[in-house]
Design an enzyme around this catalytic site. Structure first.
Site, PDB file in Angstrom:
ATOM      1  CG  ASP A 273      -2.022  -0.997   1.143  1.00  0.00           C
ATOM      2  OD1 ASP A 273      -2.114  -1.670   0.092  1.00  0.00           O
ATOM      3  OD2 ASP A 273      -2.792  -1.118   2.110  1.00  0.00           O
ATOM      4  CB  ALA A 274       4.018   2.103   1.745  1.00  0.00           C
ATOM      5  CD  GLU A 275       6.193   1.866  -5.220  1.00  0.00           C
ATOM      6  OE1 GLU A 275       6.795   2.415  -4.288  1.00  0.00           O
ATOM      7  OE2 GLU A 275       6.513   2.003  -6.418  1.00  0.00           O
ATOM      8  CE1 TYR A 276      -3.401   2.033  -6.387  1.00  0.00           C
ATOM      9  CE2 TYR A 276      -3.818   3.614  -4.615  1.00  0.00           C
ATOM     10  CZ  TYR A 276      -4.185   3.026  -5.821  1.00  0.00           C
ATOM     11  OH  TYR A 276      -5.318   3.460  -6.467  1.00  0.00           O
TER      12      TYR A 276
ATOM     13  CB  SER B   5     -12.280   6.643  -1.610  1.00  0.00           C
ATOM     14  OG  SER B   5     -11.174   6.221  -0.887  1.00  0.00           O
TER      15      SER B   5
ATOM     16  CD  GLU C 115     -16.440   7.070  12.744  1.00  0.00           C
ATOM     17  OE1 GLU C 115     -16.233   6.282  11.802  1.00  0.00           O
ATOM     18  OE2 GLU C 115     -17.380   7.881  12.760  1.00  0.00           O
TER      19      GLU C 115
ATOM     20  CE  LYS D  41      -8.793   4.488   5.483  1.00  0.00           C
ATOM     21  NZ  LYS D  41      -8.456   3.129   5.063  1.00  0.00           N
TER      22      LYS D  41
ATOM     23  CG  ASP E 132      -6.544  -2.291   6.220  1.00  0.00           C
ATOM     24  OD1 ASP E 132      -7.211  -2.042   5.203  1.00  0.00           O
ATOM     25  OD2 ASP E 132      -5.340  -2.592   6.198  1.00  0.00           O
TER      26      ASP E 132
ATOM     27  NE  ARG F 226     -14.817   1.318  -2.260  1.00  0.00           N
ATOM     28  CZ  ARG F 226     -13.676   1.901  -1.939  1.00  0.00           C
ATOM     29  NH1 ARG F 226     -13.668   2.996  -1.210  1.00  0.00           N
ATOM     30  NH2 ARG F 226     -12.530   1.392  -2.313  1.00  0.00           N
TER      31      ARG F 226
ATOM     32  CD  GLU G 141     -13.601  -1.143   5.900  1.00  0.00           C
ATOM     33  OE1 GLU G 141     -14.515  -0.490   5.362  1.00  0.00           O
ATOM     34  OE2 GLU G 141     -12.466  -1.249   5.400  1.00  0.00           O
TER      35      GLU G 141
ATOM     36  CE1 TYR H 141     -18.075   3.823   6.181  1.00  0.00           C
ATOM     37  CE2 TYR H 141     -17.022   1.797   6.865  1.00  0.00           C
ATOM     38  CZ  TYR H 141     -17.450   2.646   5.862  1.00  0.00           C
ATOM     39  OH  TYR H 141     -17.251   2.314   4.543  1.00  0.00           O
TER      40      TYR H 141
ATOM     41  CE  LYS I 204     -16.450   8.666   8.863  1.00  0.00           C
ATOM     42  NZ  LYS I 204     -17.309   7.537   9.237  1.00  0.00           N
TER      43      LYS I 204
ATOM     44  CE  LYS J  37      -4.739   5.168   3.949  1.00  0.00           C
ATOM     45  NZ  LYS J  37      -4.448   4.107   3.030  1.00  0.00           N
TER      46      LYS J  37
ATOM     47  CB  CYS K 105      24.931 -28.336   7.700  1.00  0.00           C
ATOM     48  SG  CYS K 105      25.046 -27.185   9.083  1.00  0.00           S
TER      49      CYS K 105
ATOM     50  CB  CYS L 102      28.848 -28.923  10.750  1.00  0.00           C
ATOM     51  SG  CYS L 102      27.321 -29.798  10.366  1.00  0.00           S
TER      52      CYS L 102
ATOM     53  CB  CYS M  83      22.217 -29.610  10.063  1.00  0.00           C
ATOM     54  SG  CYS M  83      23.771 -30.262  10.698  1.00  0.00           S
TER      55      CYS M  83
ATOM     56  CB  CYS N   9      25.810 -29.039  13.725  1.00  0.00           C
ATOM     57  SG  CYS N   9      25.650 -27.459  12.902  1.00  0.00           S
TER      58      CYS N   9
HETATM   59  P1  NAD Z   1      -9.163   3.714   1.848  1.00  0.00           P
HETATM   60  O1  NAD Z   1      -9.223   2.303   2.227  1.00  0.00           O
HETATM   61  O2  NAD Z   1      -7.868   4.400   2.058  1.00  0.00           O
HETATM   62  O3  NAD Z   1     -10.292   4.547   2.631  1.00  0.00           O
HETATM   63  C1  NAD Z   1     -11.678   4.476   2.401  1.00  0.00           C
HETATM   64  C2  NAD Z   1     -12.287   3.297   3.039  1.00  0.00           C
HETATM   65  O4  NAD Z   1     -12.013   3.268   4.415  1.00  0.00           O
HETATM   66  C3  NAD Z   1     -13.785   3.256   2.996  1.00  0.00           C
HETATM   67  O5  NAD Z   1     -14.235   2.787   1.776  1.00  0.00           O
HETATM   68  C4  NAD Z   1     -14.110   2.327   4.104  1.00  0.00           C
HETATM   69  O6  NAD Z   1     -14.159   1.036   3.575  1.00  0.00           O
HETATM   70  C5  NAD Z   1     -12.924   2.396   5.001  1.00  0.00           C
HETATM   71  N1  NAD Z   1     -13.206   2.793   6.389  1.00  0.00           N
HETATM   72  C6  NAD Z   1     -12.722   2.160   7.479  1.00  0.00           C
HETATM   73  N2  NAD Z   1     -13.127   2.721   8.598  1.00  0.00           N
HETATM   74  C7  NAD Z   1     -13.928   3.754   8.238  1.00  0.00           C
HETATM   75  C8  NAD Z   1     -14.654   4.716   8.975  1.00  0.00           C
HETATM   76  N3  NAD Z   1     -14.637   4.758  10.302  1.00  0.00           N
HETATM   77  N4  NAD Z   1     -15.345   5.639   8.287  1.00  0.00           N
HETATM   78  C9  NAD Z   1     -15.358   5.644   6.936  1.00  0.00           C
HETATM   79  N5  NAD Z   1     -14.678   4.743   6.181  1.00  0.00           N
HETATM   80  C10 NAD Z   1     -13.965   3.816   6.831  1.00  0.00           C
HETATM   81  O7  NAD Z   1      -9.595   3.956   0.393  1.00  0.00           O
HETATM   82  P2  NAD Z   1      -9.945   2.947  -0.733  1.00  0.00           P
HETATM   83  O8  NAD Z   1     -10.422   3.766  -1.831  1.00  0.00           O
HETATM   84  O9  NAD Z   1     -10.801   1.844  -0.204  1.00  0.00           O
HETATM   85  O10 NAD Z   1      -8.575   2.313  -1.089  1.00  0.00           O
HETATM   86  C11 NAD Z   1      -7.473   3.112  -1.357  1.00  0.00           C
HETATM   87  C12 NAD Z   1      -6.325   2.578  -0.553  1.00  0.00           C
HETATM   88  O11 NAD Z   1      -6.211   1.200  -0.823  1.00  0.00           O
HETATM   89  C13 NAD Z   1      -5.029   3.206  -0.956  1.00  0.00           C
HETATM   90  O12 NAD Z   1      -4.701   4.267  -0.108  1.00  0.00           O
HETATM   91  C14 NAD Z   1      -4.052   2.072  -0.866  1.00  0.00           C
HETATM   92  O13 NAD Z   1      -3.434   2.109   0.395  1.00  0.00           O
HETATM   93  C15 NAD Z   1      -4.900   0.847  -0.999  1.00  0.00           C
HETATM   94  N6  NAD Z   1      -4.682   0.271  -2.341  1.00  0.00           N
HETATM   95  C16 NAD Z   1      -3.592  -0.486  -2.482  1.00  0.00           C
HETATM   96  C17 NAD Z   1      -3.297  -1.058  -3.711  1.00  0.00           C
HETATM   97  C18 NAD Z   1      -2.082  -1.921  -3.832  1.00  0.00           C
HETATM   98  O14 NAD Z   1      -1.763  -2.342  -4.940  1.00  0.00           O
HETATM   99  N7  NAD Z   1      -1.410  -2.225  -2.750  1.00  0.00           N
HETATM  100  C19 NAD Z   1      -4.140  -0.857  -4.815  1.00  0.00           C
HETATM  101  C20 NAD Z   1      -5.272  -0.072  -4.622  1.00  0.00           C
HETATM  102  C21 NAD Z   1      -5.529   0.497  -3.391  1.00  0.00           C
END
Ligand code: NAD
Length: 677
Positions: free
Chosen positions: A34-37, A85, A119, A121, A123, A142, A178, A230, A295, A319, A413, A416, A429, A434
């Site tokens: 994700d960090a690279e994305y 998003s 709140e 987030k 994952d 979604r 979520e 949420y 929010k 994040k 090994c 040894c 081994c 050893c």
């Molecule tokens: P996101 O996951 O960064 O944020 C939006 C999502 O957060 C919402 O859709 C919801 O599902 C969630 N969420 C969790 N808690 C929540 C809360 N309390 N209130 C509201 N929403 C909440 O965005 P996204 O559009 O789902 O995905 C984008 C992210 O996904 C990118 O930042 C990246 O990190 C990752 N991504 C990674 C790749 C990869 O190849 N690694 C590819 C695409 C996306």
């Protein structure tokens, strides 16, 4: 960069991100961390900010998710209100800027200052639930934000989703939440997948996505999926609460699980405090969190601010430091463990993950290495979560330039040169002498969980071994103290302290001693179980060497034929017996464990530990077990007591909900017959 180079880069980023989106959202198999994305996405956003004319409708900055897969088995459903998003932020400065933008957007309208509902987030994977007259009629993924897939049967199997609302139901209600897989379920699922020769999931989110993509809803229930709701998206036939936080209260009353941590604050400082509090909870919750969401609480103000194509202007996601990063694999080293097992260890170009510089990561075993097809020189994804050893998740094949070299598993090994033996997929081994094994056995022997010889850490064992002072386990009790005193960094005081520790170790608890011997398959629990019928070293040796040894061992609860065979071969190996004899001659005499003499006071009670305790978890566990109690990791109806320290989280809530008795450390101390544990 010239403008034409920027244009090329813009195109390149769109292509790459679209490809990553597809792999992530449609296939549930991310190609990059994700960090690279997020880095590429920020770069694209910056380019488009500079060249607004380049923004295209198919740019990832304008889209949510990814187009729905062709030929999907689920019916498609259009969302009545789009599921967009959240804007991702990575620093407090960006939160300040977000707040400024909110104030500017309101520009004195609305008459009141914005508050922020904060709140976690979570994952996982978002879903929308529609209720008509209180009854769940539809659950939709979604998808691309406008159109999702009807996954109603799967969502009905998700824990906590009410099929009918409690109390007075509105004519129509749509909520968003979520869906998550508990980390504990994820771990056992992956273990089972590996055992069944299937590919494990990269993380709980992918496991959730993979589970929800199945037509059969049974796995969703079996894998323990849960939901936190949420957002109240639509309400008809009732007046909508004026704030988001009040909506969450209403959702709870209707019977939805809502995040246990929600706080309304009045500005960026409050968001920062909430972020810090959640960061501390991150390691404790059984669900993955990747940041916090702030929010605008007042719905009137939200309406004034409105939304962009992809994200609302009234919310942001701050994040956490990523748990996965990319780096280069420089070398693979084969380590020899104390049982002779060979483990591949990756040497990496140093990379910061979650604030810690990672230089090494595990590659588990020969099979994992082969299946991932990781090559020397590859760019790899590395994951570091909590206290778990960092692991290589896999290569990023797009980054290959042809110079990468496949890794040859050694036939000998590395320590040894004995020919490697295979036990199923695991490689060993077989040489008991050893030197690498001897060192690891010694390190284990003196470690905290075993004999606990303070002052003799892994580095010191290396130093003593290099100096020829330590070789087999018994050499610990026959140390040449003058030679130790001559070692660099070893003064009179530290030598004296170590001498005392070694003396103390001679009278270690018998179960600890048995575990310390490092017999394959004999962990602390097994050792404890064995010490009941075999209360000292002599009885154990006798049993292993005598008739019907296997039967005697397998009669002990939890001991199978494999561990029995391992005990027999250990206690019949002449070299091991010599080592034990030399120890006894040096005065080693393990004491029978106090708890094992009779059923301890806590016999029959099951404990779960949570929160920060004044002693380490291991120490508290040992006290409980010594008193005959059992310690498990998950709270259930069978739990007798939950021992809760400071900052206890979800386990405390669960225990309270199940009516499990909760103790603090003092309470546990009383049960143990002491003042404090
Ligand atoms: P996101 O996951 O960064 O944020 C939006 C999502 O957060 C919402 O859709 C919801 O599902 C969630 N969420 C969790 N808690 C929540 C809360 N309390 N209130 C509201 N929403 C909440 O965005 P996204 O559009 O789902 O995905 C984008 C992210 O996904 C990118 O930042 C990246 O990190 C990752 N991504 C990674 C790749 C990869 O190849 N690694 C590819 C695409 C996306």
């Amino acid at each position: 960069m010239s403008v034409s180079e920027e244009k090329d880069r813009h195109e390149e980023l769109i292509q790459a991100l679209a490809d990553y989106d597809h792999a992530y959202h449609v296939l549930a198999q991310p190609k990059v961390p994700d960090a690279e994305y997020d880095r590429l996405f920020s770069e694209l956003k910056a380019l488009e900010k500079f060249h607004p004319a380049w923004v295209r409708p198919d740019s990832p900055t304008q889209r949510v998710g990814a187009p729905l897969p062709e030929g999907s088995k689920f019916p498609r459903v259009e969302h009545a209100a789009p599921m967009i998003s959240l804007e991702s932020l990575f620093s407090m400065d960006e939160v300040e800027a977000f707040h400024e933008r909110v104030l500017k957007g309101l520009d004195g309208e609305g008459g009141e200052a914005p508050n922020y509902a904060c709140e976690p987030k979570w994952d996982g994977v978002s879903a929308s639930l529609v209720y008509e007259e209180g009854l769940l009629v539809r659950a939709v993924s979604r998808g691309d934000g406008s159109v999702g897939e009807d996954i109603t049967p799967n969502l009905k199997a998700v824990g906590g989703v009410p099929l009918r609302l409690r109390g007075q139901a509105p004519a129509l209600l749509e909520v968003r939440g979520e869906v998550l897989m508990p980390i504990s379920s994820f771990d056992s699922l992956n273990e089972a997948l590996v055992g069944a020769d299937e590919k494990p999931f990269a993380n709980p989110r992918n496991a959730t996505a993979g589970t929800l993509k199945r037509l059969d809803p049974a796995p969703a229930a079996k894998r323990g999926l849960r939901i936190f709701v949420y957002e109240l998206a639509r309400l008809e036939g009732m007046t909508e609460p004026p704030t988001h936080s009040k909506s969450l209260d209403a959702l709870m009353e209707w019977g939805f699980p809502v995040s246990p941590w929600v706080e309304v604050v009045d500005g960026p400082k409050g968001v920062a405090a909430f972020y810090a509090a959640m960061e501390a909870k991150r390691g404790e919750a059984d669900f993955e969190m990747d940041g916090v969401v702030a929010k605008v609480d007042q719905k009137g103000l939200r309406d004034l601010l409105g939304s962009r194509a992809r994200t609302p202007r009234w919310a942001c996601a701050l994040k956490f430091a990523p748990r996965e990063e990319m780096t280069r694999l420089l070398k693979i080293e084969i380590q020899v463990g104390r049982t002779g097992r060979l483990t591949p260890r990756a040497h990496l170009e140093p990379v910061k993950i979650g604030g810690v510089v990672v230089r090494h990561a595990t590659l588990h075993n020969a099979r994992y290495l082969r299946e991932l097809d990781v090559r020397i020189g590859d760019t790899v994804t590395v994951r570091r979560a909590g206290d778990v050893i960092p692991q290589v998740m896999g290569p990023v094949p797009e980054k290959r330039d042809g110079s990468e070299k496949p890794f040859q598993w050694p036939g000998k090994c590395p320590a040894c040169s004995s020919a490697v033996a295979g036990k199923g997929e695991l490689q060993f081994c077989p040489n008991l002498d050893c030197p690498a094994q001897a060192r690891r056995r010694l390190q284990h022997f003196v470690s905290r969980g075993a004999l606990r010889v303070e002052g003799l850490g892994e580095k010191a064992v290396e130093l003593f071994s290099d100096a020829g002072l330590l070789s087999s386990l018994d050499s610990l009790f026959d140390l040449d103290w003058n030679a130790v005193a001559a070692l660099e960094g070893w003064g009179e005081k530290s030598v004296q302290a170590l001498r005392e520790q070694v003396e103390k170790a001679k009278e270690a608890d018998w179960p600890r001693f048995l575990f310390a011997l490092g017999i394959p398959g004999v962990g602390p629990e097994t050792a404890r179980a064995l010490c009941v019928p075999f209360p000292n070293l002599d009885s154990m040796r006798e049993a292993a060497g005598g008739d019907k040894a296997e039967q005697k061992f397998t009669e002990v609860e939890g001991i199978g034929p494999e561990v029995a065979a391992s005990l027999i071969s250990f206690f019949r190996e002449p070299r091991n017996l010599e080592v034990l004899d030399r120890m006894v001659a040096a005065g080693v005499s393990p004491l029978p464990s106090k708890s094992l003499a009779s059923g301890g006071p806590l016999e029959g009670s099951t404990f779960v530990l949570t929160g920060t305790l004044s002693l380490s978890r291991g120490e508290v566990k040992e006290k409980i077990e010594n008193a005959g109690g059992k310690v498990t990791s998950t709270v259930s109806k069978k739990t007798t007591f939950l021992v809760a320290g400071a900052h206890a989280g979800s386990k405390l809530e669960k225990a309270t909900a199940l009516g499990v008795e909760v103790l603090d450390e003092k309470g546990l101390g009383l049960l143990l017959g002491e003042d404090s544990p």
